[in-house]
Design an enzyme around this catalytic site. Structure first.
Site, PDB file in Angstrom:
ATOM      1  N   CYS A 129       0.905  -1.189   0.170  1.00  0.00           N
ATOM      2  CA  CYS A 129       0.024   0.027   0.152  1.00  0.00           C
ATOM      3  C   CYS A 129       1.019   1.159  -0.121  1.00  0.00           C
ATOM      4  O   CYS A 129       1.942   1.264   0.319  1.00  0.00           O
ATOM      5  CB  CYS A 129      -1.021  -0.073   1.380  1.00  0.00           C
ATOM      6  SG  CYS A 129      -1.718  -1.470   1.203  1.00  0.00           S
ATOM      7  N   ARG A 183       2.079   2.201  -8.052  1.00  0.00           N
ATOM      8  CA  ARG A 183       2.387   0.830  -7.334  1.00  0.00           C
ATOM      9  C   ARG A 183       1.189   0.030  -7.286  1.00  0.00           C
ATOM     10  O   ARG A 183       1.196  -1.327  -7.021  1.00  0.00           O
ATOM     11  CB  ARG A 183       2.480   1.013  -5.581  1.00  0.00           C
ATOM     12  CG  ARG A 183       3.806   1.989  -5.474  1.00  0.00           C
ATOM     13  CD  ARG A 183       3.653   2.630  -4.077  1.00  0.00           C
ATOM     14  NE  ARG A 183       3.580   1.606  -2.968  1.00  0.00           N
ATOM     15  CZ  ARG A 183       4.689   1.422  -1.944  1.00  0.00           C
ATOM     16  NH1 ARG A 183       5.764   2.323  -2.198  1.00  0.00           N
ATOM     17  NH2 ARG A 183       4.713   0.766  -1.235  1.00  0.00           N
ATOM     18  N   TRP A 217      -3.730  -1.760  -1.318  1.00  0.00           N
ATOM     19  CA  TRP A 217      -3.471  -3.190  -2.253  1.00  0.00           C
ATOM     20  C   TRP A 217      -4.026  -4.247  -1.402  1.00  0.00           C
ATOM     21  O   TRP A 217      -3.536  -4.700  -0.436  1.00  0.00           O
ATOM     22  CB  TRP A 217      -2.024  -3.243  -2.626  1.00  0.00           C
ATOM     23  CG  TRP A 217      -1.884  -4.529  -3.218  1.00  0.00           C
ATOM     24  CD1 TRP A 217      -1.517  -5.788  -2.703  1.00  0.00           C
ATOM     25  CD2 TRP A 217      -1.706  -5.113  -4.642  1.00  0.00           C
ATOM     26  NE1 TRP A 217      -1.229  -6.765  -3.343  1.00  0.00           N
ATOM     27  CE2 TRP A 217      -1.270  -6.500  -4.584  1.00  0.00           C
ATOM     28  CE3 TRP A 217      -1.881  -4.247  -5.730  1.00  0.00           C
ATOM     29  CZ2 TRP A 217      -1.455  -7.094  -5.911  1.00  0.00           C
ATOM     30  CZ3 TRP A 217      -2.062  -5.062  -6.917  1.00  0.00           C
ATOM     31  CH2 TRP A 217      -1.753  -6.415  -6.943  1.00  0.00           C
ATOM     32  N   ASN A 221       0.273  -0.191   6.316  1.00  0.00           N
ATOM     33  CA  ASN A 221       0.649  -1.184   4.894  1.00  0.00           C
ATOM     34  C   ASN A 221       1.281  -2.538   5.960  1.00  0.00           C
ATOM     35  O   ASN A 221       2.058  -2.354   6.735  1.00  0.00           O
ATOM     36  CB  ASN A 221       2.006  -0.453   4.226  1.00  0.00           C
ATOM     37  CG  ASN A 221       2.461  -1.326   3.164  1.00  0.00           C
ATOM     38  OD1 ASN A 221       1.519  -2.286   2.619  1.00  0.00           O
ATOM     39  ND2 ASN A 221       3.468  -0.752   2.617  1.00  0.00           N
ATOM     40  N   GLY A 222       1.008  -3.531   5.380  1.00  0.00           N
ATOM     41  CA  GLY A 222       1.419  -4.863   6.041  1.00  0.00           C
ATOM     42  C   GLY A 222       0.350  -5.689   6.391  1.00  0.00           C
ATOM     43  O   GLY A 222      -0.803  -5.613   6.005  1.00  0.00           O
ATOM     44  N   GLU A 232       9.364 -21.885 -19.286  1.00  0.00           N
ATOM     45  CA  GLU A 232       9.127 -20.300 -18.642  1.00  0.00           C
ATOM     46  C   GLU A 232      10.500 -19.498 -19.103  1.00  0.00           C
ATOM     47  O   GLU A 232      10.334 -18.427 -19.350  1.00  0.00           O
ATOM     48  CB  GLU A 232       8.909 -20.370 -16.970  1.00  0.00           C
ATOM     49  CG  GLU A 232       8.915 -19.123 -16.348  1.00  0.00           C
ATOM     50  CD  GLU A 232       7.989 -18.036 -16.759  1.00  0.00           C
ATOM     51  OE1 GLU A 232       6.964 -18.549 -17.620  1.00  0.00           O
ATOM     52  OE2 GLU A 232       7.990 -16.996 -16.462  1.00  0.00           O
ATOM     53  N   LYS A 247      10.199 -15.888 -21.261  1.00  0.00           N
ATOM     54  CA  LYS A 247      10.806 -14.642 -20.732  1.00  0.00           C
ATOM     55  C   LYS A 247      11.674 -13.970 -21.791  1.00  0.00           C
ATOM     56  O   LYS A 247      11.678 -13.107 -21.945  1.00  0.00           O
ATOM     57  CB  LYS A 247      11.812 -14.822 -19.502  1.00  0.00           C
ATOM     58  CG  LYS A 247      10.622 -15.131 -18.076  1.00  0.00           C
ATOM     59  CD  LYS A 247      10.071 -14.124 -17.568  1.00  0.00           C
ATOM     60  CE  LYS A 247       8.772 -13.629 -17.651  1.00  0.00           C
ATOM     61  NZ  LYS A 247       7.656 -14.629 -17.672  1.00  0.00           N
ATOM     62  N   GLU A 285       9.599 -12.942 -24.824  1.00  0.00           N
ATOM     63  CA  GLU A 285       8.813 -11.716 -24.532  1.00  0.00           C
ATOM     64  C   GLU A 285       9.346 -10.578 -24.310  1.00  0.00           C
ATOM     65  O   GLU A 285       8.824  -9.249 -24.617  1.00  0.00           O
ATOM     66  CB  GLU A 285       7.707 -12.182 -23.699  1.00  0.00           C
ATOM     67  CG  GLU A 285       7.887 -12.144 -22.213  1.00  0.00           C
ATOM     68  CD  GLU A 285       6.794 -12.660 -21.220  1.00  0.00           C
ATOM     69  OE1 GLU A 285       5.767 -11.963 -21.514  1.00  0.00           O
ATOM     70  OE2 GLU A 285       7.016 -13.052 -20.100  1.00  0.00           O
ATOM     71  N   HIS A 307      13.842 -36.389 -30.495  1.00  0.00           N
ATOM     72  CA  HIS A 307      12.849 -36.627 -31.624  1.00  0.00           C
ATOM     73  C   HIS A 307      12.565 -35.361 -32.407  1.00  0.00           C
ATOM     74  O   HIS A 307      11.382 -35.257 -32.842  1.00  0.00           O
ATOM     75  CB  HIS A 307      11.677 -36.843 -30.577  1.00  0.00           C
ATOM     76  CG  HIS A 307      11.691 -38.080 -29.753  1.00  0.00           C
ATOM     77  ND1 HIS A 307      11.561 -39.558 -30.197  1.00  0.00           N
ATOM     78  CD2 HIS A 307      11.920 -37.996 -28.597  1.00  0.00           C
ATOM     79  CE1 HIS A 307      11.944 -40.125 -29.304  1.00  0.00           C
ATOM     80  NE2 HIS A 307      11.852 -39.697 -28.146  1.00  0.00           N
ATOM     81  N   LYS A 363      -0.235  -6.504 -19.900  1.00  0.00           N
ATOM     82  CA  LYS A 363      -0.251  -6.900 -18.595  1.00  0.00           C
ATOM     83  C   LYS A 363      -1.062  -7.953 -18.155  1.00  0.00           C
ATOM     84  O   LYS A 363      -0.713  -8.833 -17.553  1.00  0.00           O
ATOM     85  CB  LYS A 363       0.170  -5.796 -17.306  1.00  0.00           C
ATOM     86  CG  LYS A 363       0.473  -6.485 -16.183  1.00  0.00           C
ATOM     87  CD  LYS A 363       1.785  -7.374 -16.026  1.00  0.00           C
ATOM     88  CE  LYS A 363       1.919  -8.269 -14.823  1.00  0.00           C
ATOM     89  NZ  LYS A 363       3.053  -9.057 -14.670  1.00  0.00           N
TER      90      LYS A 363
END
Ligand code: AGP
Length: 608
Positions: free
Chosen positions: A2, A27, A74, A100-101, A481, A485, A488, A504, A603
């Site tokens: 936050c 953020r 958040w 925040n937390g 993955e 990365k 992209e 193969h 995103k």
């Protein structure tokens, strides 16, 4: 993650804290609010949604007063709503607080306060703090805050004001960043220097366990027992854009480096060492309902689909339950066979991916139970599933998903413990997994410390046109993955493959221009992948290998190696993915690519 801004001084406070909030918008957040004191009157305005919604609510009539606090939320506990937005106040309407937390013992504290007559108006852990401070308040806000925080378990960065002491602000920190801004006849508090830079670059960073008391003419810092603490004044010499990225050049690198803390937050309060299990309160499924499940379908897109593949291996190996992994875009149209005994688990960082959302709806339409493994609290998928696990990775701004992936794998290991301990997983096996998970955040930090080794490897491969990523077992999805990365963010064509599949077909690609990245930690299939490395070297392929520290056989065969600490097989992906995230990042930077906003990508893919 936050945002907090507070002010006490000679000027009108509300416009200053509201402007500071806007500096923290990047953020990510889902609600915002502010509180100010004018003489003895407390004004509080807050709203779900963006800061623009709050401004519309204020309609130009900003509360007066020379002390104020403001917050962008958040959500972690309680969905985004006006009631759950900060600031939160006490019963008497004399104290307002932003936080925040995560207060881990908010439940028992709230029950105790309710028994003493406190009335709560939100579902948040934060509101407990406001009532706890009220409970302790007699003549000093500072002493009341100190007494309240001594009862709190968890993490906090807070700013508190009171109508009874309108010329001061109290702030405190434990686990969530907080700093003081030093002005002329005015002082600020903020979770991030970005909110202060237009007023001052002289700051004091609070440390865990410290309390700060701010007034227009000064500030002082103490510990929780009000013992004074000497603090150094720092000067912030970054520009605003750099400050917003926490000093890193890109959000992607910031988020890669945040992984020790983000995985720690995913696991926080959920590991049961004695029982060798996991506490997942949000599944909303009883033991009997979980035992009645005879099949699991994991559905997702992109990076989240790679995490799903790892989940499949975990659940089948340790919970002995049949699992299928489905691309959400395929699942939603292919007429899948589901019934009330099928558990469909949607994995999504954003919780808004259109294909994954449609897959959830299709699953529910056919009578299956639906769970979500989601990062964004209150997102559409999180609201439409029957239950789930929030990964609490914090906002992920970079388009290329990094910390969300590691937190998704950690969450899947918790789900494996939960389901496994109801079935074939012994308490001793469970304890081994719990202990390995507890060590993971520090091991991630150790792996990140080897970033310079990866940067050197990137220099050798920044100009290639193709790459092959190979892995086996739990690390086959990591090969996928790593290839994603690189594709992209550097626009280099890269393919991930099961290492044994190379013979193969793809082995025809191997020559001295083709870099081959092996994900080869010391796990159950090490000897198998060693022979694959030998096959590549026999065809003059250039080998980069991610290996366990101390490795010799593959290390000696490879042109470049990056090492990771030893852990149990099912957790190796959380460590082995890190060098691949960094490799893609450093190559993309060297190629001058837009790392945080790669071409053609969004995103969150909220369209089909
Ligand atoms: C991963 O780096 C990409 N940004 C993309 O593949 C992403 O993982 C995919 O779109 C799924 O997003 P979600 O996790 O928010 O559902």
């Amino acid at each position: 993650m936050c945002g907090i801004v507070g002010y006490v001084g000679q000027r009108q406070a509300s416009p200053l804290v509201l402007e500071g909030l806007k500096r923290l918008e990047y953020r990510g957040y889902d609600s915002a609010g502010l509180a100010s004191v004018d003489d003895v009157r407390l004004s509080v305005e807050k709203a779900a949604g963006k800061i623009a919604v709050l401004e519309a609510r204020l309609n130009g009539r900003l509360p007066r007063g020379s002390v104020a606090v403001a917050h962008t939320r958040w959500a972690t506990h309680g969905v985004p709503s006006d009631a759950n937005a900060h600031p939160h106040t006490d019963c008497g309407g004399t104290i307002a607080l932003v936080h925040n937390g995560i207060i881990e013992n908010a439940g028992p504290l709230r029950q105790a306060l309710e028994r003493r007559g406190h009335k709560f108006r939100s579902d948040t852990d934060t509101e407990v703090l406001a009532h706890l401070i009220e409970q302790h308040y007699s003549a000093s806000l500072e002493l009341a805050v100190a007494a309240a925080l001594q009862q709190v378990e968890g993490t906090y960065g807070i700013a508190v004001l009171s109508t009874k002491e309108p010329a001061l602000l109290v702030a405190a920190r434990k686990g969530s960043p907080l700093l003081i801004g030093i002005g002329e006849g005015e002082h600020f508090v903020a979770s991030d220097a970005a909110a202060l830079l237009q007023h001052t670059r002289s700051v004091v960073y609070l440390d865990d366990g410290e309390i700060a008391v701010l007034s227009p003419d000064g500030y002082r810092v103490t510990d929780l027992h009000t013992e004074p603490v000497e603090k150094v004044i720092s000067v912030v010499d970054w520009d605003l854009a750099t400050v917003e990225r926490g000093g890193y050049e890109h959000f992607m690198l910031k988020e890669i480096m945040e992984q020790p803390e983000s995985v720690r937050t995913t696991l926080r309060g959920r590991l049961l060492e004695d029982a060798g299990g996991a506490r997942l309160g949000g599944l909303n499924l009883s033991d009997d309902e979980l035992l009645a499940v005879d099949r699991v379908v994991l559905t997702a897109c992109g990076t989240s689909w790679h995490a799903a593949l790892i989940g499949e291996y975990m659940l089948e190996e340790l919970a002995r339950i049949p699992v299928e992994v489905e691309y959400a875009s395929e699942f939603r149209y292919r007429n899948p066979i589901l019934d009330h005994r099928t558990l469909v688990v949607a994995i999504s960082q954003s919780g808004e991916t259109a294909d994954t959302l449609a897959a959830v709806r299709e699953a529910k339409q056919r009578g299956a139970r639906a769970l979500g493994i989601v990062n964004v609290v209150g997102s559409t998928i999180a609201r439409e599933v029957d239950g789930g696990v929030y990964i609490h990775a914090g906002p992920e701004i970079g388009v290329a998903s990094t910390k969300a992936f590691s937190c998704q794998v950690a969450a899947l290991s918790l789900l494996t413990l939960r389901l496994g301990r109801l079935r074939a997983l012994s308490v001793l096996q469970g304890r081994d997994i719990v202990r390995a998970l507890a060590r993971l955040p520090d091991q991630i930090a150790e792996t990140l410390a080897r970033a310079p080794d990866v940067e050197r490897v990137a220099q050798a491969f920044a100009h290639v046109h193709n790459a092959l990523y190979l892995g086996r077992g739990y690390n086959f999805p990591v090969a996928l993955e790593g290839a994603l990365k690189l594709k992209e963010i550097s626009y280099i064509h890269a393919e991930g493959y099961p290492a044994a599949e190379m013979k193969h077909g793809p082995i025809a690609l191997i020559d001295d221009n083709m870099p081959v990245v092996f994900v080869a930690p010391h796990d159950a299939v090490y000897q198998k992948i060693l022979s694959n490395v030998q096959e590549v070297k026999a065809r003059r392929g250039r080998v980069v290998a991610v290996v366990t520290e101390g490795d010799r056989e593959i290390a000696e065969l490879s042109d470049h190696i990056v090492t990771i600490p030893q852990t149990i097989d099912l957790l190796t992906p959380v460590l082995s993915v890190i060098p691949l995230q960094l490799l893609a990042y450093y190559i993309a930077v060297q190629r001058g690519c837009d790392v945080d906003k790669p071409r053609n990508l969004a995103k969150s893919v909220t369209v089909e």
